[in-house]
Design an enzyme around this catalytic site. Structure first.
Site, PDB file in Angstrom:
ATOM      1  N   HIS A 152      33.905  39.533  43.086  1.00  0.00           N
ATOM      2  CA  HIS A 152      34.633  40.786  43.315  1.00  0.00           C
ATOM      3  C   HIS A 152      35.877  40.488  44.161  1.00  0.00           C
ATOM      4  CE1 HIS A 152      35.638  44.766  44.772  1.00  0.00           C
ATOM      5  NE2 HIS A 152      34.972  45.231  43.742  1.00  0.00           N
ATOM      6  N   GLY A 203      39.868  51.420  44.516  1.00  0.00           N
ATOM      7  CA  GLY A 203      39.797  52.281  45.693  1.00  0.00           C
ATOM      8  C   GLY A 203      41.117  52.947  46.035  1.00  0.00           C
ATOM      9  N   LYS A 255      28.961  48.897  47.193  1.00  0.00           N
ATOM     10  CA  LYS A 255      29.608  48.182  48.305  1.00  0.00           C
ATOM     11  C   LYS A 255      28.785  48.375  49.584  1.00  0.00           C
ATOM     12  CE  LYS A 255      33.920  48.659  45.853  1.00  0.00           C
ATOM     13  NZ  LYS A 255      35.372  48.744  45.865  1.00  0.00           N
ATOM     14  N   ASN A 312      28.876  49.991  41.865  1.00  0.00           N
ATOM     15  CA  ASN A 312      29.048  49.035  42.960  1.00  0.00           C
ATOM     16  C   ASN A 312      29.126  49.852  44.239  1.00  0.00           C
ATOM     17  OD1 ASN A 312      29.739  47.051  44.731  1.00  0.00           O
ATOM     18  ND2 ASN A 312      31.774  46.644  43.874  1.00  0.00           N
ATOM     19  N   GLU A 344      39.008  44.042  36.850  1.00  0.00           N
ATOM     20  CA  GLU A 344      39.344  45.015  37.895  1.00  0.00           C
ATOM     21  C   GLU A 344      40.710  44.693  38.488  1.00  0.00           C
ATOM     22  OE1 GLU A 344      35.455  46.823  39.545  1.00  0.00           O
ATOM     23  OE2 GLU A 344      35.892  45.031  40.682  1.00  0.00           O
ATOM     24  N   SER A 364      39.002  52.651  40.199  1.00  0.00           N
ATOM     25  CA  SER A 364      39.154  54.110  40.237  1.00  0.00           C
ATOM     26  C   SER A 364      38.663  54.810  38.971  1.00  0.00           C
ATOM     27  CB  SER A 364      40.601  54.496  40.552  1.00  0.00           C
ATOM     28  OG  SER A 364      40.978  53.988  41.817  1.00  0.00           O
ATOM     29  N   GLU A 368      37.142  41.903  46.598  1.00  0.00           N
ATOM     30  CA  GLU A 368      36.937  42.000  48.060  1.00  0.00           C
ATOM     31  C   GLU A 368      36.300  40.728  48.596  1.00  0.00           C
ATOM     32  OE1 GLU A 368      34.858  45.755  47.903  1.00  0.00           O
ATOM     33  OE2 GLU A 368      36.713  46.707  47.240  1.00  0.00           O
TER      34      GLU A 368
HETATM   35  P1  PGA Z   1      36.567  51.892  42.834  1.00  0.00           P
HETATM   36  O1  PGA Z   1      35.971  50.404  43.007  1.00  0.00           O
HETATM   37  O2  PGA Z   1      35.873  52.485  41.634  1.00  0.00           O
HETATM   38  O3  PGA Z   1      36.228  52.596  44.113  1.00  0.00           O
HETATM   39  O4  PGA Z   1      38.033  51.734  42.600  1.00  0.00           O
HETATM   40  C1  PGA Z   1      35.689  49.618  41.891  1.00  0.00           C
HETATM   41  C2  PGA Z   1      35.170  48.285  42.347  1.00  0.00           C
HETATM   42  O5  PGA Z   1      35.653  47.760  43.366  1.00  0.00           O
HETATM   43  O6  PGA Z   1      34.259  47.718  41.714  1.00  0.00           O
END
Ligand code: PGA
Length: 253
Positions: free
Chosen positions: A97, A175, A11, A9, A169, A215, A99
């Site tokens: 997601h 993140g 982003k 992903n 998640e 992460s 976000e």
């Molecule tokens: P990350 O993000 O691996 O940077 O924690 C995962 C995600 O948001 O899909």
């Protein structure tokens, strides 16, 4: 064996040139994937077409959009509909997601509508669920995730949910560098499978690939993916680095 998936992903990161370099590097020296292993690049809209061209000849490499609008077409300036994604040979779409839920107010019903829009256009959803820190601290994460599944997926038929892809998640691990332990991931993945089995039966539930996200990196992928109900990962930060993502692909069962 159900599909084991390393999904990137990206982003809102990378220029087109950087994206091309990253994917080229991963395709160059990657050994062939096993039949049940998939790699999916979740890329920004403007790169879908170019990235699809790059992976098209490689077996088991696919492209995902990171979002879609639920309407079929019309006066929605700045939005992208499922038919458009389909017309540039997009394979998957990341839906729900955290976000998107948090910054763009995407609620259960909107996500259900987006899932329907995908399925009608022959796009495969990657449905994201997961609890924020306050819910984890209150130890009500199981009910929280169950409601997310029920509200956005349970209108689907057993056939539509067969071979579906879900990403768990935990929001507190995205993140932040803070990863769920492999035990926490396994427990939630087993819970998700159980919730689905209760409504749709064991065969549907066992067919679903449940990815862990939050992460994931080269150093922890093998341990997390090794859990019985973890079928790979949805990877943000570490998917932007060829070395890291290559190791994550290698960690697939
Ligand atoms: P990350 O993000 O691996 O940077 O924690 C995962 C995600 O948001 O899909």
């Amino acid at each position: 064996m159900r599909k084991q998936i390393a999904a990137a992903n990206w982003k809102m990161n990378l220029t087109l040139a950087e994206a091309e370099t990253l994917v080229s590097s991963l395709l160059e020296d990657q050994e062939d994937l096993k039949e049940h292993q998939l790699v999916i690049f979740g890329v920004p809209f403007p790169y879908l077409h170019a990235m699809k061209q790059k992976v098209a000849a490689k077996k088991n490499y696919f492209i995902a959009a990171q979002n879609v609008h639920f309407q079929k077409s019309g006066a929605y300036t700045g939005e992208v509909c499922a038919a458009m994604l389909n017309s540039v040979d997009t394979d998957y779409v990341i839906i729900g997601h955290s976000e998107r839920r948090e910054y763009f107010d995407e609620d259960h019903q909107m996500l259900a509508d987006k899932i329907d829009a995908c399925l009608q256009a022959n796009l495969k959803p990657v449905f994201c669920c997961g609890e924020p820190l306050s819910i984890r601290e209150a130890q009500t994460q199981n009910a929280h995730v169950q409601a997310q599944l029920q509200e956005s997926l349970f209108h689907l038929t057993a056939e539509q949910l067969t071979d579906f892809v879900i990403a768990y998640e935990p929001v507190w691990a995205i993140g932040t560098g803070k990863t769920a332990t492999s035990l926490q991931a396994q427990q939630m993945h087993a819970h998700i499978r159980n919730v689905i089995a209760q409504k749709y039966g064991a065969a549907v539930s066992e067919s679903i690939s449940i990815l862990y996200g939050g992460s994931v990196k080269a150093a922890n992928a093998k341990e997390i993916f090794g859990e019985k109900d973890v079928d790979g990962g949805l990877v943000g930060g570490a998917s932007l680095n060829a070395e890291e993502f290559r190791a994550i692909i290698k960690a697939l069962k």
